[in-house]
Each structure stands twice: as structure tokens, then as C-alpha cells.
Scaffold this motif. Structure first.
Motif, PDB file in Angstrom:
ATOM      1  N   VAL A   1     -29.025  70.692   2.809  1.00 15.23           N
ATOM      2  CA  VAL A   1     -30.054  71.635   3.259  1.00 15.23           C
ATOM      3  C   VAL A   1     -31.383  70.905   3.363  1.00 15.23           C
ATOM      4  CG1 VAL A   1     -28.908  73.608   2.194  1.00 15.23           C
ATOM      5  CG2 VAL A   1     -30.606  72.352   0.897  1.00 15.23           C
ATOM      6  N   TYR A   2     -32.319  71.576   4.094  1.00 13.65           N
ATOM      7  CA  TYR A   2     -33.680  71.055   4.174  1.00 13.65           C
ATOM      8  C   TYR A   2     -34.525  71.765   3.115  1.00 13.65           C
ATOM      9  CZ  TYR A   2     -38.151  69.460   6.043  1.00 13.65           C
ATOM     10  OH  TYR A   2     -39.372  68.876   6.168  1.00 13.65           O
TER      11      TYR A   2
ATOM     12  N   LEU B   1     -34.174  66.365   3.692  1.00 12.23           N
ATOM     13  CA  LEU B   1     -32.793  66.764   3.507  1.00 12.23           C
ATOM     14  C   LEU B   1     -32.323  66.378   2.102  1.00 12.23           C
ATOM     15  CD1 LEU B   1     -31.097  65.797   6.883  1.00 12.23           C
ATOM     16  CD2 LEU B   1     -31.723  68.068   6.071  1.00 12.23           C
TER      17      LEU B   1
ATOM     18  N   GLY C   1     -37.015  78.468   7.977  1.00 12.11           N
ATOM     19  CA  GLY C   1     -36.554  78.099   9.288  1.00 12.11           C
ATOM     20  C   GLY C   1     -37.679  78.311  10.283  1.00 12.11           C
TER      21      GLY C   1
ATOM     22  N   ASP D   1     -30.303  70.915  14.289  1.00 10.40           N
ATOM     23  CA  ASP D   1     -30.636  69.769  13.437  1.00 10.40           C
ATOM     24  C   ASP D   1     -31.609  70.234  12.364  1.00 10.40           C
ATOM     25  OD1 ASP D   1     -31.443  67.461  12.239  1.00 10.40           O
ATOM     26  OD2 ASP D   1     -31.972  66.407  14.083  1.00 10.40           O
ATOM     27  N   PRO D   2     -31.230  70.141  11.065  1.00  7.17           N
ATOM     28  CA  PRO D   2     -32.123  70.645  10.006  1.00  7.17           C
ATOM     29  C   PRO D   2     -33.483  69.972   9.983  1.00  7.17           C
ATOM     30  CG  PRO D   2     -29.922  70.256   9.137  1.00  7.17           C
ATOM     31  CD  PRO D   2     -29.939  69.692  10.520  1.00  7.17           C
TER      32      PRO D   2
ATOM     33  N   PHE E   1     -33.820  78.010   6.015  1.00  7.90           N
ATOM     34  CA  PHE E   1     -32.560  78.338   6.669  1.00  7.90           C
ATOM     35  C   PHE E   1     -32.737  78.596   8.160  1.00  7.90           C
ATOM     36  CE2 PHE E   1     -33.974  82.493   5.044  1.00  7.90           C
ATOM     37  CZ  PHE E   1     -33.793  83.336   6.126  1.00  7.90           C
ATOM     38  N   GLN E   2     -34.015  78.621   8.682  1.00 11.29           N
ATOM     39  CA  GLN E   2     -34.219  78.643  10.134  1.00 11.29           C
ATOM     40  C   GLN E   2     -35.583  78.050  10.432  1.00 11.29           C
ATOM     41  OE1 GLN E   2     -33.857  82.379  12.133  1.00 11.29           O
ATOM     42  NE2 GLN E   2     -34.565  81.598  14.075  1.00 11.29           N
ATOM     43  N   ARG E   3     -35.605  77.205  11.476  1.00 12.18           N
ATOM     44  CA  ARG E   3     -36.880  76.685  11.977  1.00 12.18           C
ATOM     45  C   ARG E   3     -36.833  76.777  13.496  1.00 12.18           C
ATOM     46  NH1 ARG E   3     -36.533  71.837  10.492  1.00 12.18           N
ATOM     47  NH2 ARG E   3     -37.625  71.916   8.498  1.00 12.18           N
TER      48      ARG E   3
ATOM     49  N   PHE F   1     -33.189  74.701  13.948  1.00 15.18           N
ATOM     50  CA  PHE F   1     -31.814  74.926  13.498  1.00 15.18           C
ATOM     51  C   PHE F   1     -31.691  76.331  12.925  1.00 15.18           C
ATOM     52  CE2 PHE F   1     -33.827  74.087   9.546  1.00 15.18           C
ATOM     53  CZ  PHE F   1     -33.039  74.670   8.555  1.00 15.18           C
TER      54      PHE F   1
ATOM     55  N   LEU G   1     -29.152  77.807   9.695  1.00 17.14           N
ATOM     56  CA  LEU G   1     -28.262  77.313   8.641  1.00 17.14           C
ATOM     57  C   LEU G   1     -26.860  77.906   8.735  1.00 17.14           C
ATOM     58  CD1 LEU G   1     -28.054  75.532   6.134  1.00 17.14           C
ATOM     59  CD2 LEU G   1     -28.696  77.520   4.758  1.00 17.14           C
TER      60      LEU G   1
END
Length: 1245
Positions: free
Chosen positions: A1095-1096, A1080, A5, A1132-1133, A1109-1111, A1137, A1139
């Protein structure tokens, strides 16, 4: 698996208006140093405006303190919702410290000078001088704010807004979730409250909690977002999961709160010895180990415990005391928790006694002896019973003071094998038994007797023995010493001795045997009888004598005796010498049967009597004559015989050998013979019979009369002829004679051969009745005459024809008859038997038949009638026309077939003909069976309209034709199949149908059930599908259409190339499915196809396969969110975002996969990372507790702790925001750069 993330944000401390207030410095005494302490207080106050919507509750601004601690601000200046920082500097000068007092005095002077300069600056920097652009603003800000020369604008009080603070403000600007109307917020659903800050609590907390700032605070017994779920007892003790208030325990745990370990089952004793116990139990995979304990009964303090591995489910306890009761206890242990115990009471064995044996055996007793054991024994139990029986007797035997103990078992069954058990006893404890067998002797047979003695046999019987035996043995010895043995089955208690010599004495012995064991022998004596004369016969019998003879006996005798007795009891007896074997009986009466007895005699002993019969002969009947003879009977009579008889027998035989026999009572002397054949001479025999004896036969002749012709009838009568016939006579004759006479006396006579039984009378006159007589003749003998009548016929109509025929009428005509008649009769009959009849006047010679059925051939008969007499019938045929098929329709049409059906015609026909013609003139014709009313037209061309004609045919006759239309269906495309299939798509190709079409409709269905339809042109023969998921199968169907008509659907499946992991559980498996690009992807929690998650996946960093899980990298997304939002996830993934905590928990828990987490930090010039080799996020019950493993990387070791979800105690170097917001703000002291790029991700090892 990796999750990354990105998180970047500016480190800015946002402040409202700041008010610096400095208290006037206290004045120190000017002269010298004071003898007492002096105090100076300098107070600085900073006021920070905070909106009411902020998550900070601020008390009224405290006042700056005076020297005596009182406030420097007037009460009316107090503002609400301000954060106040107050610095009170108290300077304390010691007594008589003149140097320090001087320094303080200088400090206060500088402060006073600074304040004077500030006052001068404020005076010069008025709104008019410093803020020329704000000339229109009021320095008073409408009485609802403070004008700031620094910003040349009004700082409005809380609740007011506008350039001059002239408008009422809504609280918190309605938090962005509503609109402000006259100072009041009108909230957008679902938000509520004065400032629209929070959504309404879900389901109003279900009545099980309180709503606080949009979040339910559940009562103690309830959980979940809306407090609808009941809390489980003890939260399932950490050994299960909770669902709607009910605990579902882990394997190995039980109870309402999962606090108890499942108890063991099936504890049992497998084997015991003097010093050990082998126990077993049912295995369980739900335990960590077993805890086995044991102690002697009543000695709980000496308990011993053994830890048994879970793989083991039996254990041998060694080193125990002999003959001792032990309490054995077993518990399951899991996670250091013991289950409730299962108990077993088991006893070790006593010492085993020595050898035992049987010392003496009789028929009903066994003497048993055994060695005493070395250990202490109180007494013995001795049990005995038949080896094959169920009954067991038991006696108590005291222990002998000698080395051996013994017991005499009495009252036993003879010849029986017994199972004997000796059990040592100490108290109520039984030792290991000694087993042995013993067999009693067999008892002897009793009451041996001989009976049923004959010349060469003797029956021997006895009372059976009680013992179980194999057989009896019988031995017999003659006077001269000849000996024989015979075996008798054990079920029998008698036998017959054979092959003995007549008149001798024998010694007989009987005994029982079993194996090689035998009873005592019992004996008796047997004396055989004298033998009887054999083959006694009677010969040379006359009316008063008979000779009898016999074979001589073997025994030595004195003489023979012969006795003969008549049927009425007359008896005589004569002696015959022992050397003779025959004698003549005299003085017998004729026709009498005598019984003759012959026997041998020696002293007073006699043999059995032999007997035979000796009957005298019967005399023959006399004067046999025949009288009263008819065609089939004759009476015969005779003079009766003198002998006493049973009956007479009469037999009569024809010349050709046909013989019959009848019995006649002995009192009669005549009989009537019946059933004779006429004209036959019979030979008659008569004789007398008594029993099986007969007299000589008397004979005579009996010829019968000729019989008359029978069943004389007239037939085949015509106008001038008549045939007469009769049944031929039975007698042998020369000829028949036939005479016929008319009513007016005209007569004729004709002879007929004997072989014939009919003749034709000719030259008769039409319409005249004749009397006919017929009789048989042989030589000068004639039979009786038979007679009948013969009337001649009326003539028949001629030239009968059918004309003017329609479907239901026909005209019939004929030539009139010559005879005088009353009328004509016309009868018409269909082929199926339907008949009609109409009368026609004698003057007419034609008629019209109506009400006929179409297509039916009628047979028409016409005849004349006069009274009850009728002429012969004239006949002809009248076929009606065939009707046409009706209601012709077309149905069940396909591309190349069509079914046509019609109502069947009424007429009887041979077949139907069906002709179908296409629009371009192509014609075919098919025959259809008459039973059918439909047919399938085949070989049609798709999409063509045919004209169909149907008509009926019988022979060369046809009905009118019915017609209809039959358009065929469009044929479907052919050879639909996929090609060039990849992981994401493929090409569908097909060949076009033969019919003319407008285009195609192609339909395909995605795995989620979504159906897509594509319309293609008539020239298309391929379609390409792309952008599909790998390893999926799409059902595809294709139809051709023309206008609103469609062909049948053809279908196939397009299956993209399968993935190694059809339902990847993380990005590592996604990467192994040949996906190399970051982006994605859909994964499935623990590989469960029903639990998908998007998920990304980072496929570039550190080898790829990381779940991000976090950016956080641009600062555009507000991360200042509520706890529930962090639980659910946001953003937005593909950009910034988070998760979601629930997703992180579901991904990292409940799976054997081990995850590592990676943190990437990046600035414009620098980057760093940290990796922890394990990573788990706990459930909501545990407040999503984070667990990580060993560290490696270039970032600070504590980087993840700085970013943790909840604060740690004692953290001060790096601060954190309120835990309810989860925004993770960092102070500038921890991150020196203005912008930091943050990436969090995890990866499966």
C-alpha cells in the motif's frame, strides 16, 4: 490507519453530432379572435451520435411531430444508435383571448423569420464556399454519412469510418482489445464478442450461471466470480461465514445455516430447601445472557422467567412452596435469539420432623420414638441397617395421632450399632430424613465346659456370641477364695487357665465385653489332677540290677507304684511308700533293656506315669587274632559274645595315629581290613554294640607288607645314558636297588637312596636296548621287582644353517649324521603355526624350502630317521623378506589433514612408517600401528601438495616404499560477522585464509527464499548490504576459491534492526516502525505474515500513518472501469489508482481496530477535507456496503455520499454514472471548478 486516494477529472459532457430540427410553426387565424381554442406545436429534436460499443441502448430516432403529432422527419432519414432529445412546445390560446393570440402570432413570425435566415446562411455556407479545404470531399460522404459545414467534415453513419465514410468500421473500435479487419474485430485473448468489449467469463461460469458482458450471473444456489462456490443455507443467517457451501458458525451459533443458538449443558440441582432450589449449569462464554424459567408441575400458566448474566452459571430460585415439584428450564440467549431449552424436574423439601431417639434396647430389638412435624405427613419410611454393613431394611410406619410416633425394630443382631433413618412421606414425595444410631445389647456365651485338665492347667471353651465384641473375660476362683481374671481375644472361644494348684476345685466364670458394655456371666467348675513324679532316673546298673529314683509329688497321696518291663514283655510291679523317692530293681537279665514306670496314687485317682530306661551291660569279644596280611589288607577274627547285640565294631589305628572304623554284622566273627598302608603296623580293637550301648574293647597288632615301586619308566635317553624313574613306595624302607642288563647279558646294579625315585644309568652303548629292574628293601624284607626297557638314541644332524632367503624361499643345509639311517626329515613352521614337512635322501645334506609367506619367520627342524626311531631335532630360523604396501591412495582431504590408506602387507610387521614431504621440502615422518591400513596426516598447510611414502618395518628390517600425492584443501575465511547493522542493512567482514586463493563467493538469502550470489576479489575483506527490510534475518555464507576448488563454507546471520511491529497491519504501525517518508510499504492483513499487501502510506497529512486507497489528480488514468476491476483494484499506487473493494473489506472488517476515513479535495486555489471517525466496507455478499461514523472537516458533510459506490434513492442534485461502471462522474452543478484533486484515505485510531 489512513488511506488516501487522489482523484481529479474534467467535467465535460461529450456529445456526438447534434441535429436541431424545428417544426414549421402552425398558422393562427389572421382575423380577430377565434371563438374556439387554437393550438400551436413547436418541435425541436436533438440527435446525439453514440457508438454501438457504448453501454447505452438507443432506439431508432423518433420523428419530430407535426401539428397533429406526426413526425417531421422522413423514415429514410432515421439513424441507429442515436440519443434523441425532443422538445414539443404546445401553445394553447384560450377562447376570445385576443391579447394572448397576438403574442403567439408575433412569436410565430419571429420563428419563421429565424428559419428563413438559417436557410439563407446554409445556402451561402456550402462546402465550396465555407470549406475550401474540403473541396475533394463528397457532400454525400460516400452515401454513409452527413457532411457538416460546421466542421467541414463527414459525420459517418454507424458502422462506417474514414474521411469520406468509405470504410466499414468495427463495432466500438474493437474496444481497444483487438484489431479491425474488413469491419470485423479480431479480438485479443481473453476478450470476446463482436466489439471485443468483454473478457470471457471465468470457467464459463462453471455451469452454474449465465455469462452477461463478461460477468457471471450465478444461479440462486451459487456465488463467486466463476459461480463455482455453492451458496450456504440461508447465507449462514448472518452468524457465520460461508466456505464452499458450508457454514462456519460464529461462537454460540450452530446448525447448517447457523440460525440456532447452542443449547445449554449440564443443568443440575445442587441444593434444595423447603422454599428454594439452587441450580447450576456449565458456563459458556458464547452467550449474551441466560434465560431461566420455572413453574410448579402442571401449572404452566404460572411460569416465571429470570434473566441471568452470562458471567453467572448458578442461580438460587427463592420463594417456592415446600414439597412441590417444579419444572426448571434454561436457555442460552445470543443476539436476542434463544436456544432450545434444557429441562430439570426438581422438588422442594418437606418440613423436617422433630427429634428422634431410642427408648429401649435388648439383644435383638430397638424401640425408636420421634416427634411428628407440624406439616402434613401421610406416613413414615423407617430404614435401618448395621452401621458398617450394606444391607438396609425398610418398614412403613403410620403417623400417630399423638405428638410422637414410635416403632419397635425386632430381629436385630446382638451387640450391633444400627443406623436408623426416619423419612416423612406425603404421597410419593420424600421429606428431609432424621438420622440416629442405636446399639443392641451383647448376648452371653453358651455351653461353657472345661476339658484337658492337668495338674496345674484347665482348658475352658464356649460357644461364641453373635454380637461384635472387643474380647471375652474369664475369671477363676479357688476353694480358698483366690481370684484371677484373664482376657481372651474375640476371635477365640477357648482358653487355658494356668498356674493352678494340683488336686484343687475352681469356680470358672465367662462373659463378653465391648467397650464398657458387658454380657451376663456364665459359670462352671474345674478340678485339677494329681501331679506326676519328676526327674525319674536309672543309676548303678549292673548285669542283673538297677536303681531308679525320682522327685516326690506335691499332692497328698497314699503311695507310689513302680513297674518295669523287658523288651520281650516280661513285667513286674512293686509298691513304694509315699515317703520314699527311690527303689532297687532286682532279678534282671544281663544285656536286656527294661522300661520303668513310676506314678502316685490316692484312693482311686492316679497321677500320670513317669518312665525311664534301665539296660543291663553287654560282655566283651574273646581270642582276637590277625592273619592273612598283605601290603594293604589284614584279616582279624574273634570268639563271638554271648549277649544279644546289634553288631560288632572294628577300629584300626596306624603308628602315626591314622584311625578307621568299620561295622561287622552280629552273626560274623571275623573281617578283612582294607585300604591299609604298606609296611605299617596297625593296632586293632574289636567290641560289641547294642543300640547306644557297647561292650569293653579287645585288641591286637597287624603289620602290612612292603609295596613294590610303580610306574617304572625310561626317559631322557641319549646315545650312552638313560634315566629311569618310578613312583616311590608307600612303605617306610631303607633303600632301592636298580639292575640293568643288555640283550647280550652285560649287567650292572646300583643302590638308590630311599628318598630318591629316579637314577641315571651311564656307560651305556649307543643303539642298544637294556632291561631294567627296580625294587625296595627294609632290613631283610624286600618288595616285588618292577621292570622296563631302555634303548639308546640315534645321533642328531649338526651345524644346521639358513641361506639364500627371498620373500617365499629359503635354502637349509647341515652336517650328515654318523649313524646308519633311512632318511632325513625337514619341518618348517611359521610363527602362527602354519607347518610344512619334506623328506630328504640320506645322501643329501641340504634342501630348498618353497611356498613361504613374505615377512614371516619360520622355525626349521631337521632330524634323522631309521625305521620308527628318530634322532633329536636340530633347529634354526628362516625369516623371509617383508612385502611392500600396495594401492596407496589419498582421501578425505581437508585444509590441514589428509587420510592415506593402503592394502596391508602380508608379512607380520612391527609397524608402518609414513613420510610426507611438501613441495618446498618440509618433511615429517609418523609411525602407524601394524593393525592399521590408514592414517590421518595432520599439521598440513592449506592448499599445498604433499608427496607421501609408506613402507613396512619389522625390527631393523624394512619393505620397499610406496608413494602417492596428497593436495590439501583451501582453508575457509575466518571470523565472518556482521557489523554496523541498521534497519536496512549492515557490513560483513572477515579475515582471509592462509591458502593462496583467487577470490571469494558470498551468498545471502532473502526472507522470501530468493538467493543472491556475489563474487569478490582475493583482496576483499568486507561487503556492505543495503536496502533490506527492517527486522529481517538473512543467512549469509562465504567460501574462498582457487580455480575450481572451493574452501568450506562459513556462515553467519545478518539481522537488521527489528521493528516494533514485525508484521505491521496498517500504515500507523509502519510509521511506528520509524518510517517517516511517504511511499510504498508492505503491510500484513491483521498482522498475519502470510497475507501481505503493498500500500501507499501518507506520512505527512494530519500526523501521517494514512493508508491511501484512491488518488485522482492528473486525469491520465481512465476510471471508467467494470465492477470486477473496482473489486480487484487498478492503477499505480505512486500515481493515480484505486486500491480495490476486496482489499478495503479485508482491511476494515474482522479486526478490533477502529478506522477513520479522510477525503481531501483540492483545486488550484482552494482545498477542503472531511473526516469520519469510523469506516468499514462490508463483504461482496453485502455489495461492499460502506459504513462511516461522525463527521468533522471543511468539506460538505455529504461529500462521501456523493462519492459512494452505489446510488441513493432520490438523488438528483448531483448525478452519478451507471453503477456498473463505478466511474463516479460528477455533474458540473456539484463541482464548479474544471479540475478537482481528490484524496481518500483511512487511519487507525
Amino acid at each position: 490507519m489512513g488511506l488516501q486516494g487522489r482523484f481529479c477529472f474534467p467535467l465535460v459532457l461529450l456529445l456526438g453530432s447534434v441535429l436541431l430540427v424545428t417544426s414549421a410553426p402552425a398558422t393562427l387565424e389572421s382575423s380577430g379572435c377565434s371563438e374556439k381554442e387554437q393550438q400551436v406545436t413547436v418541435s425541436h429534436t436533438y440527435k446525439i451520435d453514440v457508438p454501438k460499443s457504448a453501454l447505452v441502448q438507443v432506439e431508432a430516432d423518433p420523428q419530430p411531430l407535426r401539428g397533429d403529432g406526426t413526425s417531421l422527419l422522413a423514415p429514410e432519414e432515421t439513424e441507429e444508435q442515436n440519443i434523441v432529445f425532443r422538445h414539443n412546445i404546445r401553445l394553447q390560446t384560450p377562447q376570445k383571448d385576443c391579447e394572448l393570440a397576438g403574442s403567439v402570432r408575433d412569436l410565430l413570425a419571429r420563428v419563421k423569420k429565424l428559419e428563413e435566415e438559417m436557410a439563407e446562411v446554409k445556402e451561402r455556407c456550402s462546402a465550396q464556399r465555407c470549406c475550401p479545404g474540403a473541396a475533394g470531399l463528397s457532400r454525400h460522404c460516400s452515401g454513409h454519412g452527413t457532411f457538416s459545414l460546421d466542421t467541414c467534415s463527414c459525420h459517418c453513419e454507424h458502422g462506417w469510418e474514414g474521411a469520406d465514410c468509405e470504410r466499414l468500421a468495427c463495432p466500438g473500435a474493437c474496444s481497444g482489445h483487438g484489431r479491425c479487419v474488413d469491419g470485423r474485430c479480431v479480438c485479443e485473448p481473453p476478450y470476446v464478442g463482436a466489439d471485443c468489449a468483454y473478457p470471457a467469463c471465468p470457467e464459463n461460469c462453471s455451469g452454474h450461471g449465465e455469462c452477461v458482458r463478461g460477468v457471471c450471473q450465478c444461479h440462486e444456489d451459487f456465488i463467486s466470480e466463476d459461480c463455482s462456490e455453492r451458496r450456504c443455507p440461508g447465507d449462514c443467517s448472518g452468524h457465520g461465514f460461508c466456505d464452499t457451501g458450508e457454514c462456519y458458525c460464529e461462537e454460540g451459533f450452530t446448525g447448517l445455516d447457523c440460525a440456532q443458538v447452542v443449547a445449554p449443558q449440564g443443568l443440575q440441582l445442587l441444593k434444595s430447601t423447603e422454599d428454594s432450589l439452587l441450580v447450576s449449569w456449565e458456563p459458556s462464554s458464547q452467550v449474551d445472557h441466560y434465560l431461566l424459567s420455572y413453574y410448579p408441575l402442571g401449572k404452566e400458566l404460572s411460569v416465571k422467567q429470570i434473566k441471568v448474566p452470562k458471567e453467572q452459571h448458578r442461580y438460587e430460585i427463592l420463594g417456592l412452596l415446600p414439597g412441590t415439584k417444579y419444572i426448571v428450564t434454561l436457555r442460552n440467549v445470543k443476539k436476542d435469539i434463544s436456544s432450545s431449552p434444557q429441562h430439570l424436574l426438581a422438588t422442594t423439601d418437606l418440613a423436617v420432623p422433630g427429634t428422634a431417639w431410642v427408648t429401649d434396647e435388648t439383644e435383638n430389638s430397638l424401640d425408636v420414638e420421634w416427634e411428628n412435624p407440624l406439616t402434613e405427613v401421610d406416613y413414615y419410611k423407617l430404614q435401618y441397617g448395621p452401621l458398617t454393613g450394606q444391607e438396609v431394611a425398610e418398614v412403613t410406619v403410620p403417623k400417630s395421632g399423638d405428638p410422637k410416633s414410635r416403632y419397635d425394630i425386632t430381629g436385630l443382631q446382638p451387640g450391633t450399632e444400627y443406623k436408623i433413618t426416619v423419612i416423612p412421606m406425603r404421597g410419593d414425595l420424600e421429606g428431609k430424613p432424621i438420622l440416629l444410631n442405636g446399639r443392641t445389647e451383647i448376648d452371653s456365651p453358651t455351653n461353657v465346659v472345661t476339658d484337658r485338665v492337668t495338674e496345674d492347667t484347665v482348658a475352658v471353651s464356649w460357644d461364641p456370641v453373635r454380637a461384635v465384641i472387643d474380647k471375652y473375660m474369664v475369671r477363676y476362683i479357688s476353694a480358698d477364695g483366690e481370684t484371677k481374671d484373664t482376657a481372651v481375644p474375640r476371635e477365640q472361644n477357648s482358653t487355658v487357665l494356668t498356674g493352678l494348684r494340683p488336686g484343687e476345685a475352681y469356680e470358672v466364670y465367662v462373659w463378653a465385653e465391648r467397650g464398657n458394655q458387658g454380657s451376663k456371666k456364665v459359670d462352671t467348675t474345674a478340678l485339677t489332677e494329681i501331679d506326676s513324679p519328676q526327674n525319674l532316673v536309672t543309676e548303678q546298673v549292673t548285669e542283673n540290677t538297677a536303681t531308679v529314683s525320682w522327685d516326690p509329688v506335691q499332692a497328698v497321696i497314699d503311695r507310689y507304684l513302680v513297674r518295669y518291663i523287658s523288651a520281650d514283655g516280661d513285667t513286674r510291679e512293686v509298691p513304694v511308700g509315699k515317703e520314699q523317692s527311690s527303689t532297687v530293681l532286682t532279678g534282671l537279665r544281663p544285656g536286656v533293656e527294661y522300661t520303668v514306670h513310676v506314678w502316685a496314687q490316692k484312693g482311686d485317682r492316679e497321677s500320670r506315669k513317669a518312665d525311664t530306661k534301665a539296660p543291663t551291660e553287654i560282655d566283651s569279644p574273646q581270642n582276637l587274632v590277625t592273619e592273612q596280611v598283605t601290603e594293604n589288607t589284614a584279616t582279624v577274627s574273634w570268639a563271638p559274645v554271648q549277649a544279644g547285640i546289634d553288631r560288632y565294631l572294628v577300629s584300626y589305628t596306624s603308628a602315626d595315629g591314622d584311625t578307621r572304623e568299620v561295622p561287622v554284622g552280629k552273626e560274623q566273627s571275623s573281617t578283612v581290613l582294607t585300604g591299609l598302608r604298606p609296611g605299617v603296623e596297625y593296632t586293632v580293637h574289636v567290641w560289641a554294640q547294642k543300640g547306644d550301648r557297647e561292650s569293653r574293647k579287645a585288641d591286637t597288632k597287624a603289620p602290612t607288607d612292603i609295596d613294590s615301586p610303580q610306574n617304572l619308566v625310561t626317559e631322557q635317553v641319549t646315545e650312552n645314558t638313560a634315566t629311569v624313574s618310578w613312583a616311590p613306595v608307600q612303605a617306610v624302607i631303607d633303600r632301592y636297588l636298580v639292575r640293568y642288563t643288555s640283550a647280550d647279558g652285560d649287567s650292572g646294579e646300583v643302590p638308590v637312596g630311599k628318598e630318591q625315585s629316579s637314577t641315571v644309568l651311564t656307560g651305556l652303548r649307543p643303539g642298544v636296548e637294556y632291561t631294567v629292574h627296580v625294587w625296595a628293601q627294609k632290613g631283610d624284607r624286600e618288595s616285588r621287582k618292577a621292570d622296563t626297557k631302555a634303548p639308546t638314541d640315534i645321533d642328531s644332524p649338526k651345524n644346521l644353517v639358513t641361506e639364500q632367503v627371498t620373500e617365499n624361499t629359503a635354502t637349509i643345509s647341515w652336517d650328515p649324521v654318523q649313524a646308519v639311517i633311512d632318511r632325513y626329515l625337514v619341518r618348517y613352521t611359521s610363527a602362527d603355526g602354519d607347518t610344512g614337512e619334506v623328506p630328504v635322501g640320506k645322501e643329501q645334506s641340504s634342501t630348498i624350502l618353497t611356498g613361504l609367506r613374505p615377512g614371516v619367520e619360520y622355525t626349521v627342524h631337521v632330524w634323522a630317521q631309521n625305521g620308527d626311531r628318530e634322532s633329536r631335532k636340530a633347529d634354526t630360523k628362516a625369516p623371509t623378506d617383508i612385502d611392500s604396501p600396495q594401492n596407496l591412495v589419498t582421501k578425505q582431504v581437508t585444509e590441514n589433514t589428509a587420510t592415506v590408506s593402503w592394502d596391508p602387507v602380508q608379512a607380520v610387521i612391527d609397524r608402518y612408517l609414513v613420510r610426507y614431504t611438501s613441495a618446498d621440502g618440509d618433511t615429517r615422518e609418523v609411525p602407524v600401528g601394524k593393525e592399521q591400513s590408514s592414517t590421518v596426516l595432520t599439521g598440513l598447510r592449506p592448499g599445498v601438495e604433499y608427496t607421501v611414502h609408506v613402507w613396512a618395518q619389522k625390527g631393523d628390517r624394512e619393505s620397499r616404499k610406496a608413494d602417492t600425492k596428497a593436495p590439501t584443501d583451501i582453508d575457509p575465511p575466518q571470523n565472518l560477522h556482521p557489523s554496523a547493522v541498521t534497519q536496512s542493512g549492515g557490513v560483513l567482514t572477515w579475515t582471509p585464509p592462509s591458502a593462496e586463493i583467487d577470490g571469494y563467493i558470498l551468498t545471502y538469502q532473502f526472507p522470501d527464499g530468493t538467493v543472491k550470489e556475489v563474487q569478490l576479489g582475493r583482496g576483499d575483506q568486507r561487503f556492505e548490504l543495503q536496502g533490506l527490510e527492517q527486522g529481517v534475518t538473512l543467512p549469509v555464507s562465504l567460501v574462498a576459491f582457487k580455480g575450481d576448488r572451493r574452501s568450506r563454507s562459513v556462515s553467519t546471520n545478518l539481522s537488521t534492526v527489528g521493528a516494533r511491529f514485525p508484521h505491521p497491519s496498517d500504515c500507523s504501525q509502519v510509521q511506528q516502525n520509524s518510517n517517516a517518508a511517504s511511499g510504498l510499504y508492505t503491510i500484513y492483513l491483521h498482522g498475519d505474515a502470510s497475507r501481505s499487501l503493498q500500500v501507499y502510506c501518507d506520512m505527512d497529512t494530519d500526523g501521517g500513518g494514512w493508508i491511501v486507497f484512491q488518488r485522482r489528480n492528473t486525469g491520465q488514468l481512465d476510471f471508467f472501469k467494470r465492477w470486477r476491476t473496482y473489486v480487484e483494484g487498478f492503477g499505480d499506487p505512486m500515481k493515480e489508482f484505486w486500491l480495490g473493494l476486496d482489499k478495503l473489506h479485508n482491511l476494515t472488517m474482522g479486526t478490533p481496530t477502529r478506522y477513520e476515513v479522510r477525503v481531501d479535495l483540492q483545486t488550484a486555489n482552494e482545498s477542503a477535507y472531511a473526516v469520519y471517525d469510523s469506516f468499514q466496507v462490508a463483504s461482496s455478499k453485502e455489495r461492499y456496503r460502506l459504513t462511516v461514523g461522525k463527521y468533522r472537516g471543511t468539506a460538505a458533510r455529504e461529500v462521501l455520499r456523493v462519492l459512494t459506490f452505489l446510488p441513493s434513492s432520490g438523488e438528483s442534485a448531483c448525478g452519478y454514472d451507471s453503477p456498473s461502471s463505478m466511474a463516479w462522474w460528477l455533474h458540473g452543478q456539484c463541482c464548479r471548478a474544471k479540475q478537482i484533486r481528490l484524496t481518500l484515505g483511512f487511519f487507525s485510531e
